[in-house]
Design an enzyme around this catalytic site. Structure first.
Site, short mmCIF file in Angstrom:
data_model
loop_
_atom_site.label_atom_id
_atom_site.label_comp_id
_atom_site.label_asym_id
_atom_site.label_seq_id
_atom_site.Cartn_x
_atom_site.Cartn_y
_atom_site.Cartn_z
N LYS A 36 -40.31 1.35 52.51
CA LYS A 36 -40.33 2.81 52.72
C LYS A 36 -39.78 3.24 54.08
O LYS A 36 -39.29 4.34 54.22
CB LYS A 36 -41.75 3.35 52.51
N ARG A 129 -59.12 5.13 52.83
CA ARG A 129 -57.95 5.84 52.34
C ARG A 129 -58.08 5.82 50.82
O ARG A 129 -59.10 6.23 50.30
CB ARG A 129 -56.64 5.28 52.89
C1 LIG Z 1 -47.00 1.34 53.48
C2 LIG Z 1 -47.87 0.63 52.55
C3 LIG Z 1 -47.95 -0.77 52.58
C4 LIG Z 1 -47.19 -1.61 53.57
O1 LIG Z 1 -47.67 -1.42 54.86
P1 LIG Z 1 -47.16 -2.33 56.08
O2 LIG Z 1 -48.18 -2.13 57.13
O3 LIG Z 1 -45.82 -1.81 56.47
O4 LIG Z 1 -47.10 -3.72 55.61
C5 LIG Z 1 -48.76 -1.39 51.65
N1 LIG Z 1 -49.47 -0.68 50.75
C6 LIG Z 1 -49.43 0.66 50.71
C7 LIG Z 1 -50.25 1.38 49.69
C8 LIG Z 1 -48.63 1.37 51.59
O5 LIG Z 1 -48.59 2.70 51.55
#
Ligand SMILES: *Cc1c(COP(=O)(O)O)cnc(C)c1O
Length: 352
Positions: A36, A129
């Site tokens: 992302k 979350r």
């Molecule tokens: C962004 C995200 C991740 C990855 O997070 P990182 O810290 O970049 O590894 C994993 N799971 C969800 C639901 C996310 O939104």
């Protein structure tokens, strides 16, 4: 030409391969790479495919849509909104979910499009979350999910260190393992994916802290920056500077360091503390807060420092250097910095 973000695709590919091996050695069979941060960049996405990943994860459907033609599965990370169900089924093969009403809507639309949609059901292990709170009742939801004809219940997952800053540990992840066992026993089934979090769980590698039932992680930052995110420790062997920013000097003058006149607030409504350091050689660079928050970029030349900026200007102290008008200054960037830069249409991308 400038400002531009340099993207080292070769180093990125090395990190992909090294992270996959590292994860395997720690009992994680499926790394789900999270892209992302690059805002739908096709060249970056292709690196992950060349490195052998068969899935790409993003939180935005708009980015997954850009990846439509790529020969891999797409996973939507952010919980689907009821108003976007049609596009979720069109542009993703799998999604993370926590609301049974949403899963039922996905089933109806999947039926309409004659597709199967895979889901990972999310549990909140205390970070607060997304997900069903781990102490709450969930078997009724699972019972309903299993009955849905066009939904494939692939497994369960959790997300940590995102809101509450809860750090992963064997004790915390064991809560997810208990849920897995309970679901498998109650419904006499086997869950394929137990997704134990994001880059913060990489912190547990090599510590014998990941329960053997956890077989998957969703990883972004640890691949792009070569570090775990629970305590920001660098992972040795991985590359840490895959992205750099370059911006051009558009004014270079020696001026007083303290403003001359009555002072109120700056263009962002802030009252800034300015120290009087006498005469200072200063540079203005053609980049600003419209492109990136200035505390997320770090000049590589340690003789110079950022002293402030506005929407379109970055002001630097370049005393004791011979930088001049037209020179290019290079910066390291952190994850939030990269996220904003990749989303700014004013930043060019230079692939290496
Ligand atoms: C962004 C995200 C991740 C990855 O997070 P990182 O810290 O970049 O590894 C994993 N799971 C969800 C639901 C996310 O939104």
């Amino acid at each position: 030409m400038y400002p531009r973000i340099n993207i080292n695709l070769k180093k990125l590919k090395e990190n992909c391969i090294l992270m996959k091996d590292l994860a395997k050695n720690n009992g994680i069979d499926f790394i789900m790479p999270v892209v992302k941060v690059v805002a739908g960049d096709i060249k970056v996405a292709n690196v992950f495919i060349e490195a052998g990943f068969d899935i790409l994860c993003d939180s935005r459907l708009k980015n997954l849509k850009l990846y439509s033609s790529l020969p891999v599965k797409k996973l939507l990370l952010r919980l689907p909104a009821l108003s976007q169900i049609k596009d979720v089924i069109t542009y993703s093969d799998m999604s993370l979910n926590s609301e049974i009403k949403t899963v039922i809507a996905l089933d109806i639309e999947a039926k309409r499009q004659n597709k199967k949609h895979e889901i990972i059901f999310m549990f909140d292990l205390g970070d607060l979350r997304e997900g069903i709170f781990y102490k709450d009742e969930y078997l009724e939801d699972i019972k309903q999910i299993i009955k849905l004809e066009n939904i494939v219940f692939k497994g369960i997952g959790t997300n940590l260190t995102c809101y509450g800053g809860v750090v992963p540990s064997k004790k915390i992840l064991q809560r997810l393992v208990e849920i897995k066992k309970n679901i498998e026993m109650t419904f006499d089934m086997k869950l394929e994916i137990i997704s134990g979090g994001n880059s913060s769980s990489v912190f547990l590698f090599g510590k014998d802290e990941i329960p053997s039932e956890i077989n998957s992680l969703r990883i972004g930052e640890a691949i792009f920056f070569g570090k775990e995110t629970a305590y920001s420790t660098l992972i040795s062997g991985l590359n840490h500077t895959i992205f750099t920013l370059e911006a051009e000097i558009i004014e270079c003058k020696t001026k007083p360091s303290f403003p001359d006149g009555e002072m109120s607030i700056n263009s962002f409504g802030e009252k800034v503390e300015i120290e009087d350091k006498g005469l200072m050689k200063r540079a203005i660079l053609a980049i600003g807060k419209q492109d990136v928050q200035l505390n997320n970029i770090f000049p590589i030349d340690n003789r110079i420092s950022i002293i402030g900026g506005s929407s379109d200007h970055l002001i630097m102290d370049i005393t004791d250097t011979d930088y001049k008008l037209g020179d290019i200054i290079e910066f390291e960037v952190n994850y939030p910095g990269l996220l904003h830069l990749m989303n700014s249409p004013y930043i060019k991308r230079n692939y290496k």
